[in-house]
Motif scaffolding. Structure first.
Motif, PDB file in Angstrom:
ATOM      1  N   LEU A 256      34.899  35.416  -6.010  1.00 12.78           N
ATOM      2  CA  LEU A 256      33.848  34.503  -5.910  1.00 12.78           C
ATOM      3  C   LEU A 256      34.190  34.107  -7.331  1.00 12.78           C
ATOM      4  N   ALA A 257      35.288  33.923  -8.096  1.00 15.29           N
ATOM      5  CA  ALA A 257      35.569  32.814  -8.618  1.00 15.29           C
ATOM      6  C   ALA A 257      35.702  31.184  -8.435  1.00 15.29           C
ATOM      7  N   GLN A 258      36.047  31.491  -7.077  1.00 12.41           N
ATOM      8  CA  GLN A 258      36.598  30.084  -5.985  1.00 12.41           C
ATOM      9  C   GLN A 258      34.970  29.291  -5.898  1.00 12.41           C
ATOM     10  N   LEU A 259      33.708  30.272  -6.074  1.00 10.11           N
ATOM     11  CA  LEU A 259      32.027  29.503  -5.308  1.00 10.11           C
ATOM     12  C   LEU A 259      31.820  28.556  -6.152  1.00 10.11           C
ATOM     13  N   PRO A 260      32.287  28.406  -7.693  1.00  9.36           N
ATOM     14  CA  PRO A 260      31.262  27.031  -8.802  1.00  9.36           C
ATOM     15  C   PRO A 260      32.349  25.988  -8.159  1.00  9.36           C
ATOM     16  N   ILE A 261      33.688  26.466  -8.180  1.00 13.40           N
ATOM     17  CA  ILE A 261      34.562  25.823  -8.077  1.00 13.40           C
ATOM     18  C   ILE A 261      34.372  23.910  -6.970  1.00 13.40           C
ATOM     19  N   PHE A 262      34.592  24.987  -5.947  1.00 11.99           N
ATOM     20  CA  PHE A 262      34.100  24.585  -4.864  1.00 11.99           C
ATOM     21  C   PHE A 262      32.927  23.908  -4.209  1.00 11.99           C
ATOM     22  N   PHE A 263      32.017  24.323  -4.577  1.00 16.12           N
ATOM     23  CA  PHE A 263      30.577  23.837  -4.718  1.00 16.12           C
ATOM     24  C   PHE A 263      30.454  22.707  -5.432  1.00 16.12           C
ATOM     25  N   ALA A 264      31.189  22.719  -6.819  1.00 13.54           N
ATOM     26  CA  ALA A 264      31.135  21.668  -7.301  1.00 13.54           C
ATOM     27  C   ALA A 264      31.944  20.261  -6.741  1.00 13.54           C
ATOM     28  N   LEU A 265      33.104  20.452  -5.491  1.00 13.16           N
ATOM     29  CA  LEU A 265      33.760  19.455  -5.148  1.00 13.16           C
ATOM     30  C   LEU A 265      32.466  19.221  -3.752  1.00 13.16           C
ATOM     31  N   ILE A 266      31.488  20.330  -2.939  1.00 10.54           N
ATOM     32  CA  ILE A 266      30.732  19.484  -2.536  1.00 10.54           C
ATOM     33  C   ILE A 266      29.716  18.566  -2.875  1.00 10.54           C
ATOM     34  N   LEU A 314      37.211  28.245 -15.667  1.00  7.92           N
ATOM     35  CA  LEU A 314      36.499  28.000 -14.333  1.00  7.92           C
ATOM     36  C   LEU A 314      35.620  25.894 -14.122  1.00  7.92           C
ATOM     37  N   ILE A 315      35.002  26.321 -15.792  1.00  7.74           N
ATOM     38  CA  ILE A 315      34.453  25.613 -16.091  1.00  7.74           C
ATOM     39  C   ILE A 315      35.393  24.089 -16.002  1.00  7.74           C
ATOM     40  N   GLY A 316      36.265  24.022 -16.681  1.00  8.69           N
ATOM     41  CA  GLY A 316      37.383  22.957 -16.210  1.00  8.69           C
ATOM     42  C   GLY A 316      37.260  22.566 -14.627  1.00  8.69           C
ATOM     43  N   MET A 317      38.006  23.451 -13.770  1.00  6.13           N
ATOM     44  CA  MET A 317      38.104  24.231 -12.253  1.00  6.13           C
ATOM     45  C   MET A 317      37.133  22.728 -11.793  1.00  6.13           C
ATOM     46  N   THR A 318      36.078  22.867 -12.553  1.00  5.38           N
ATOM     47  CA  THR A 318      34.684  22.726 -12.031  1.00  5.38           C
ATOM     48  C   THR A 318      34.140  21.490 -12.439  1.00  5.38           C
ATOM     49  N   LEU A 319      34.560  21.292 -13.371  1.00  4.27           N
ATOM     50  CA  LEU A 319      34.346  19.705 -13.496  1.00  4.27           C
ATOM     51  C   LEU A 319      35.719  18.610 -12.874  1.00  4.27           C
ATOM     52  N   ILE A 320      37.221  18.992 -12.744  1.00  5.22           N
ATOM     53  CA  ILE A 320      38.061  18.463 -12.128  1.00  5.22           C
ATOM     54  C   ILE A 320      37.661  17.955 -10.319  1.00  5.22           C
ATOM     55  N   SER A 321      37.190  19.459  -9.676  1.00 10.24           N
ATOM     56  CA  SER A 321      36.601  19.127  -8.399  1.00 10.24           C
ATOM     57  C   SER A 321      35.663  18.149  -8.569  1.00 10.24           C
ATOM     58  N   PHE A 322      34.174  18.174  -9.239  1.00  9.32           N
ATOM     59  CA  PHE A 322      32.925  16.926  -8.933  1.00  9.32           C
ATOM     60  C   PHE A 322      33.883  16.069  -8.785  1.00  9.32           C
ATOM     61  N   GLY A 323      34.311  16.239  -9.965  1.00  6.19           N
ATOM     62  CA  GLY A 323      35.175  14.565 -10.384  1.00  6.19           C
ATOM     63  C   GLY A 323      35.895  13.571  -8.978  1.00  6.19           C
ATOM     64  N   GLU A 324      37.148  14.804  -8.271  1.00  9.14           N
ATOM     65  CA  GLU A 324      37.667  14.772  -7.046  1.00  9.14           C
ATOM     66  C   GLU A 324      36.665  13.919  -6.026  1.00  9.14           C
ATOM     67  N   GLY A 325      35.513  14.522  -5.966  1.00  6.12           N
ATOM     68  CA  GLY A 325      34.261  14.769  -4.951  1.00  6.12           C
ATOM     69  C   GLY A 325      33.697  13.618  -5.227  1.00  6.12           C
TER      70      GLY A 325
END
Length: 409
Positions: A256-266, A314-325
């Motif tokens: 479940l902890a992975q969900l916000p990170i990869f949803f941010a990438l999407i 989780l917040i930091g990785m979510t932002l990183i994932s969105f930026g990568e996307g």
């Protein structure tokens, strides 16, 4: 190599990318499904949990070691032949790993399975870039990324199920079945030929690679790719150890902890598709990387105030994932088009640089993690993103200025 033609993005022309993304999904879930199960696999083989990240790094190393051959072969023999052969090889390796009896045999098969990564990046992606007009190719890459991101979204949850309910062996059986299905789809839907084969003798391959790797523009744009993608790759490799072993997460909590990170990438990929026609090509990367840098500062806050470590991670990785996307597909397009050599060979050069970087950095961080724990992950992310603002950013802005001078938006 010059493309015969480029296609506009329509429902009918999307059939080939959709067929390719089925294989891409199989290859990616070959990591994302298995990585959460690595703690169980290391127990089965009677070795330390510190071996867990090596499953991913050897997977990446396999892709890096074969990339030099697959792209040039596809330049000379045709993309479709090499792609279909690579898909079948990956399928067989997924089945053969069921026969392993120790961690060393397991890692050898993981290395061979990693060839599938180069089949995608050195052959499949080159075919996509040749087949579609510039901005349409970026949209297709972003769409493919969103579909393939089901792998890291579903992988941790399915991996948790494997651990709790059945054997990890069934994961490889399912991956092999999916890969075999993609072989039939690609055989039917991949157009042929997408390009005129190069007639040069294979000995010219080494000259071509020398030309590519001595191209300052190529190096600046290609070095940006591991800097942008490495933080998320490190998260995938280390999060089972950080969250489950270090912080005491259950397998389900880990998933479940992975969900916000990869949803941010999407979300980042969807934003890219939505706005790419409105801005100069490259602008999204100039916006995305500062967002990623902000994410690394939030990760650092979690190290400083340890009571907030989990939300900061989780917040930091979510932002990183969105930026990568919103950045990666554009940067990849620039890197691939930075040399006039055959696109299969250029894609191979990009792939080798990317995956060798993944392997060495993951193994280095795995070693340092033994002594410095989660802070190793945080400082590595900060250093990688920070380095992008030195040379790659300068090359990107110079490339954008050249395009503007030539009248390209």
């Amino acid at each position: 190599m010059q493309p015969i033609h480029t296609q506009r993005l329509t429902r009918s022309t999307l059939l080939f990318p959709l067929a390719l993304v089925v294989f891409e999904f199989a290859v990616y879930i070959g990591n994302d499904l298995i990585q959460p199960a690595m703690l169980s696999i290391t127990q089965d083989f009677g070795v330390s949990a510190n071996w867990a990240p090596s499953s991913m790094s050897f997977y990446l190393l396999g892709g890096a070691c074969i990339a030099w051959l697959l792209g040039p072969l596809s330049d000379r023999l045709g993309r479709k032949k090499i792609l279909l052969a690579g898909v079948m090889f990956f399928t067989l390796c997924c089945l053969l790993i069921l026969l392993t009896h120790n961690i060393y045999q397991f890692l050898v098969l993981r290395f061979l399975q990693g060839f599938g990564l180069s089949v995608i990046s050195a052959v499949g992606y080159a075919a996509i870039q040749e087949s579609f007009a510039e901005r349409d190719a970026i949209k297709v890459m972003a769409l493919m990324a969103n579909i393939s991101l089901l792998a890291p979204l579903l992988g941790p949850l399915l991996g948790a199920f494997l651990i709790d309910a059945v054997s990890w062996h069934w994961g490889f059986v399912a991956i092999a079945g999916l890969s075999f299905l993609s072989w039939f789809a690609l055989k039917r839907k991949m157009p042929e030929p997408l390009q005129k084969p190069i007639q040069q003798p294979f000995i010219y391959l080494f000259r071509d690679f020398k030309t590519i790797y001595t191209n300052a523009k190529f190096l600046g744009l290609s070095l940006a790719l591991p800097m942008v993608t490495m933080p998320l790759m490190l998260w995938i490799a280390l999060s089972p150890v950080m969250l489950v072993e270090k912080l005491g997460f259950t397998s389900v909590q880990y998933g479940l902890a992975q969900l916000p990170i990869f949803f941010a990438l999407i979300a980042g990929n969807l934003v890219l598709i939505k706005i790419i026609d409105r801005f100069a090509l490259g602008k999204t990367a100039l916006v995305g990387l500062p967002i990623m840098l902000l994410g690394t500062f939030i990760l650092l806050l979690g190290i400083i105030w340890s009571s907030y470590l989990v939300p900061c991670l989780l917040i930091g990785m979510t932002l990183i994932s969105f930026g990568e996307g919103i950045s990666f597909s554009v940067l990849y397009r620039f890197a691939l088009m930075s040399s006039s050599i055959g696109k299969g060979t250029v894609a191979s050069a990009v792939s080798m640089l990317l995956m060798f970087s993944f392997f060495f950095i993951i193994e280095l961080v795995r070693f340092l993690y033994i002594y410095f724990h989660i802070s190793t992950f945080v400082w590595t992310c900060m250093i990688l993103i920070g380095l992008w603002f030195v040379y790659p950013r300068i090359v990107l802005k110079h490339t954008m200025q050249q395009r503007l001078t030539l009248g390209k938006f």
